[in-house]
Scaffold this motif. Sequence first.
Motif, PDB file in Angstrom:
ATOM      1  N   SER A  85      22.741  14.388  -4.138  1.00  0.00           N
ATOM      2  CA  SER A  85      21.745  13.395  -4.531  1.00  0.00           C
ATOM      3  C   SER A  85      20.467  13.445  -3.702  1.00  0.00           C
ATOM      4  CB  SER A  85      22.347  11.985  -4.442  1.00  0.00           C
ATOM      5  OG  SER A  85      22.677  11.658  -3.102  1.00  0.00           O
ATOM      6  N   LEU A  86      20.471  14.225  -2.617  1.00  0.00           N
ATOM      7  CA  LEU A  86      19.282  14.349  -1.775  1.00  0.00           C
ATOM      8  C   LEU A  86      18.656  15.727  -1.971  1.00  0.00           C
ATOM      9  CD1 LEU A  86      20.588  12.806   1.576  1.00  0.00           C
ATOM     10  CD2 LEU A  86      19.481  11.641  -0.343  1.00  0.00           C
ATOM     11  N   HIS A  87      17.325  15.763  -2.034  1.00  0.00           N
ATOM     12  CA  HIS A  87      16.617  17.030  -2.228  1.00  0.00           C
ATOM     13  C   HIS A  87      16.737  17.874  -0.959  1.00  0.00           C
ATOM     14  CE1 HIS A  87      13.588  19.983  -3.178  1.00  0.00           C
ATOM     15  NE2 HIS A  87      13.304  19.395  -4.323  1.00  0.00           N
ATOM     16  N   PRO A  88      17.250  19.096  -1.049  1.00  0.00           N
ATOM     17  CA  PRO A  88      17.508  19.890   0.156  1.00  0.00           C
ATOM     18  C   PRO A  88      16.255  20.322   0.909  1.00  0.00           C
ATOM     19  CG  PRO A  88      17.861  21.213  -1.821  1.00  0.00           C
ATOM     20  CD  PRO A  88      17.671  19.805  -2.286  1.00  0.00           C
ATOM     21  N   ARG A  89      15.094  20.314   0.230  1.00  0.00           N
ATOM     22  CA  ARG A  89      13.870  20.783   0.881  1.00  0.00           C
ATOM     23  C   ARG A  89      12.925  19.649   1.264  1.00  0.00           C
ATOM     24  NH1 ARG A  89      12.311  26.293  -2.552  1.00  0.00           N
ATOM     25  NH2 ARG A  89      14.319  27.370  -2.213  1.00  0.00           N
ATOM     26  N   GLN A  90      13.418  18.429   1.195  1.00  0.00           N
ATOM     27  CA  GLN A  90      12.602  17.286   1.597  1.00  0.00           C
ATOM     28  C   GLN A  90      13.183  16.645   2.847  1.00  0.00           C
ATOM     29  OE1 GLN A  90      12.122  14.469  -1.600  1.00  0.00           O
ATOM     30  NE2 GLN A  90      10.747  15.794  -2.744  1.00  0.00           N
ATOM     31  N   THR A  91      12.304  16.219   3.739  1.00  0.00           N
ATOM     32  CA  THR A  91      12.755  15.490   4.917  1.00  0.00           C
ATOM     33  C   THR A  91      13.152  14.076   4.507  1.00  0.00           C
ATOM     34  OG1 THR A  91      10.541  14.664   5.430  1.00  0.00           O
ATOM     35  CG2 THR A  91      11.194  16.784   6.414  1.00  0.00           C
ATOM     36  N   VAL A  92      13.891  13.423   5.393  1.00  0.00           N
ATOM     37  CA  VAL A  92      14.260  12.024   5.160  1.00  0.00           C
ATOM     38  C   VAL A  92      13.007  11.183   4.963  1.00  0.00           C
ATOM     39  CG1 VAL A  92      15.309   9.985   6.231  1.00  0.00           C
ATOM     40  CG2 VAL A  92      16.429  12.233   6.427  1.00  0.00           C
ATOM     41  N   ASP A  93      11.994  11.446   5.754  1.00  0.00           N
ATOM     42  CA  ASP A  93      10.735  10.690   5.649  1.00  0.00           C
ATOM     43  C   ASP A  93      10.136  10.804   4.250  1.00  0.00           C
ATOM     44  OD1 ASP A  93       8.329   9.363   7.161  1.00  0.00           O
ATOM     45  OD2 ASP A  93       7.455  11.041   6.049  1.00  0.00           O
ATOM     46  N   ARG A  94      10.097  12.012   3.723  1.00  0.00           N
ATOM     47  CA  ARG A  94       9.492  12.197   2.400  1.00  0.00           C
ATOM     48  C   ARG A  94      10.326  11.534   1.313  1.00  0.00           C
ATOM     49  NH1 ARG A  94       7.693  17.919  -0.518  1.00  0.00           N
ATOM     50  NH2 ARG A  94       6.956  16.965  -2.449  1.00  0.00           N
ATOM     51  N   MET A  95      11.667  11.620   1.446  1.00  0.00           N
ATOM     52  CA  MET A  95      12.521  11.003   0.430  1.00  0.00           C
ATOM     53  C   MET A  95      12.375   9.483   0.404  1.00  0.00           C
ATOM     54  SD  MET A  95      16.049  13.241   0.425  1.00  0.00           S
ATOM     55  CE  MET A  95      16.147  13.621   2.169  1.00  0.00           C
ATOM     56  N   LEU A  96      12.123   8.881   1.549  1.00  0.00           N
ATOM     57  CA  LEU A  96      11.931   7.433   1.598  1.00  0.00           C
ATOM     58  C   LEU A  96      10.504   7.039   1.221  1.00  0.00           C
ATOM     59  CD1 LEU A  96      13.923   6.406   4.809  1.00  0.00           C
ATOM     60  CD2 LEU A  96      14.698   6.538   2.447  1.00  0.00           C
ATOM     61  N   ALA A  97       9.558   7.908   1.494  1.00  0.00           N
ATOM     62  CA  ALA A  97       8.159   7.598   1.176  1.00  0.00           C
ATOM     63  C   ALA A  97       7.869   7.716  -0.316  1.00  0.00           C
ATOM     64  CB  ALA A  97       7.234   8.531   1.963  1.00  0.00           C
ATOM     65  N   GLU A  98       8.592   8.609  -1.009  1.00  0.00           N
ATOM     66  CA  GLU A  98       8.290   8.879  -2.420  1.00  0.00           C
ATOM     67  C   GLU A  98       8.408   7.655  -3.323  1.00  0.00           C
ATOM     68  OE1 GLU A  98       9.063  12.538  -5.469  1.00  0.00           O
ATOM     69  OE2 GLU A  98      10.784  11.810  -4.341  1.00  0.00           O
ATOM     70  N   PRO A  99       9.514   6.876  -3.269  1.00  0.00           N
ATOM     71  CA  PRO A  99       9.565   5.689  -4.128  1.00  0.00           C
ATOM     72  C   PRO A  99       8.489   4.664  -3.798  1.00  0.00           C
ATOM     73  CG  PRO A  99      11.462   5.776  -2.653  1.00  0.00           C
ATOM     74  CD  PRO A  99      10.783   7.086  -2.561  1.00  0.00           C
ATOM     75  N   LEU A 100       8.109   4.563  -2.536  1.00  0.00           N
ATOM     76  CA  LEU A 100       7.027   3.651  -2.167  1.00  0.00           C
ATOM     77  C   LEU A 100       5.717   4.087  -2.799  1.00  0.00           C
ATOM     78  CD1 LEU A 100       7.837   3.146   1.630  1.00  0.00           C
ATOM     79  CD2 LEU A 100       8.310   1.553  -0.247  1.00  0.00           C
ATOM     80  N   ALA A 101       5.466   5.405  -2.794  1.00  0.00           N
ATOM     81  CA  ALA A 101       4.233   5.916  -3.392  1.00  0.00           C
ATOM     82  C   ALA A 101       4.230   5.721  -4.903  1.00  0.00           C
ATOM     83  CB  ALA A 101       4.083   7.400  -3.047  1.00  0.00           C
ATOM     84  N   ILE A 102       5.372   5.959  -5.541  1.00  0.00           N
ATOM     85  CA  ILE A 102       5.458   5.801  -6.996  1.00  0.00           C
ATOM     86  C   ILE A 102       5.143   4.367  -7.408  1.00  0.00           C
ATOM     87  CG2 ILE A 102       7.086   5.785  -8.953  1.00  0.00           C
ATOM     88  CD1 ILE A 102       8.441   8.212  -7.620  1.00  0.00           C
ATOM     89  N   HIS A 103       5.643   3.405  -6.650  1.00  0.00           N
ATOM     90  CA  HIS A 103       5.440   1.992  -6.984  1.00  0.00           C
ATOM     91  C   HIS A 103       4.220   1.394  -6.273  1.00  0.00           C
ATOM     92  CE1 HIS A 103       9.121   1.282  -9.346  1.00  0.00           C
ATOM     93  NE2 HIS A 103       9.628   2.250  -8.608  1.00  0.00           N
ATOM     94  N   ARG A 104       3.458   2.244  -5.605  1.00  0.00           N
ATOM     95  CA  ARG A 104       2.216   1.824  -4.953  1.00  0.00           C
ATOM     96  C   ARG A 104       2.445   0.674  -3.971  1.00  0.00           C
ATOM     97  NH1 ARG A 104      -2.048   2.078 -10.096  1.00  0.00           N
ATOM     98  NH2 ARG A 104      -1.620   4.276 -10.633  1.00  0.00           N
ATOM     99  N   ILE A 105       3.462   0.875  -3.142  1.00  0.00           N
ATOM    100  CA  ILE A 105       3.789  -0.105  -2.105  1.00  0.00           C
ATOM    101  C   ILE A 105       3.276   0.414  -0.776  1.00  0.00           C
ATOM    102  CG2 ILE A 105       5.666  -1.304  -0.914  1.00  0.00           C
ATOM    103  CD1 ILE A 105       7.335  -0.954  -3.456  1.00  0.00           C
ATOM    104  N   GLY A 106       2.484  -0.375  -0.104  1.00  0.00           N
ATOM    105  CA  GLY A 106       1.870   0.043   1.150  1.00  0.00           C
ATOM    106  C   GLY A 106       2.770  -0.171   2.354  1.00  0.00           C
ATOM    107  N   ASP A 107       2.221   0.029   3.533  1.00  0.00           N
ATOM    108  CA  ASP A 107       2.920  -0.169   4.802  1.00  0.00           C
ATOM    109  C   ASP A 107       4.151   0.734   4.909  1.00  0.00           C
ATOM    110  OD1 ASP A 107       3.221  -1.263   7.290  1.00  0.00           O
ATOM    111  OD2 ASP A 107       4.194  -3.102   6.594  1.00  0.00           O
ATOM    112  N   ALA A 108       4.000   1.986   4.453  1.00  0.00           N
ATOM    113  CA  ALA A 108       5.138   2.894   4.390  1.00  0.00           C
ATOM    114  C   ALA A 108       5.734   3.170   5.769  1.00  0.00           C
ATOM    115  CB  ALA A 108       4.715   4.208   3.731  1.00  0.00           C
ATOM    116  N   GLU A 109       4.870   3.335   6.773  1.00  0.00           N
ATOM    117  CA  GLU A 109       5.351   3.647   8.125  1.00  0.00           C
ATOM    118  C   GLU A 109       6.346   2.608   8.611  1.00  0.00           C
ATOM    119  OE1 GLU A 109       4.936   6.051  11.768  1.00  0.00           O
ATOM    120  OE2 GLU A 109       3.963   6.349   9.830  1.00  0.00           O
TER     121      GLU A 109
END
Length: 243
Positions: A85-109
């Motif tokens: 279920s996890l993309h093998p070429r993405q870091t944990v950071d990118r996998m968690l940041a992606e849904p935030l970006a899709i839904h345009r949710i700020g304060d990702a850090e």
Amino acid sequence: MIGLKVDKLQVRFGDFTAVHELSFEVAPGESFGLVGESGSGKSTVLRAICGLAPRAGGHIELTGAEGQLPISRRVQMVFQDPYGSLHPRQTVDRMLAEPLAIHRIGDAERRITAMLDAVGLGAAFRFRYPHQLSGGQRQRVAIARALILEPQLLLLDEPTSALDASVQAEVLNLLEALRRERGLSFVMVSHDLAVVTHLCERLMVMRQGGAVETLAAPALARGEVGEAYTRELMKASAGFVRT
């Protein structure tokens, strides 16, 4: 908190009916289990709830919902296999940041750091890849990804079946703690009755796409069941007994 009402759900794949007019309700804040042998349709029900399986009939409704958040924000799913279920070429950071970006949710850090802390990993895991994590750590990342959007209903498809027994207990305890802290509702699928009685308050036994019976988890633990199929399922779940 939100709940769920499923009324006469039907799911078909061509001429095959996988789910037959299934109905159940989950109260806001409740943890509800779906159990049954392989092929009983329980995982298909979860996929229909979140739109990943075709619904041929019936109605699915979130109860107690307020505001205008889309269902993709309110409902998230944790899949069975943390290795797939996890993309093998993405870091944990990118996998968690992606849904935030899709839904345009700020304060990702801040959100990513806080979520890694919430699932017991911490910032040290933020830039690791899946192959650098154990199975339990991968499933914690999958849980963090599901919760990063702050959903109110979490769908759990055999979330511990691919893990060692000792790790299973850790993940189940984590899920229960997160449910209470965040006021989540759960619908959990499992073939393991011990796992369901540990995490769920009520459960429905399924067979061939339909409901056999619905009962409280303590009643199942005491063996107080009404249907012969449920008793057979209990024997199978307990493992082989020498005679």
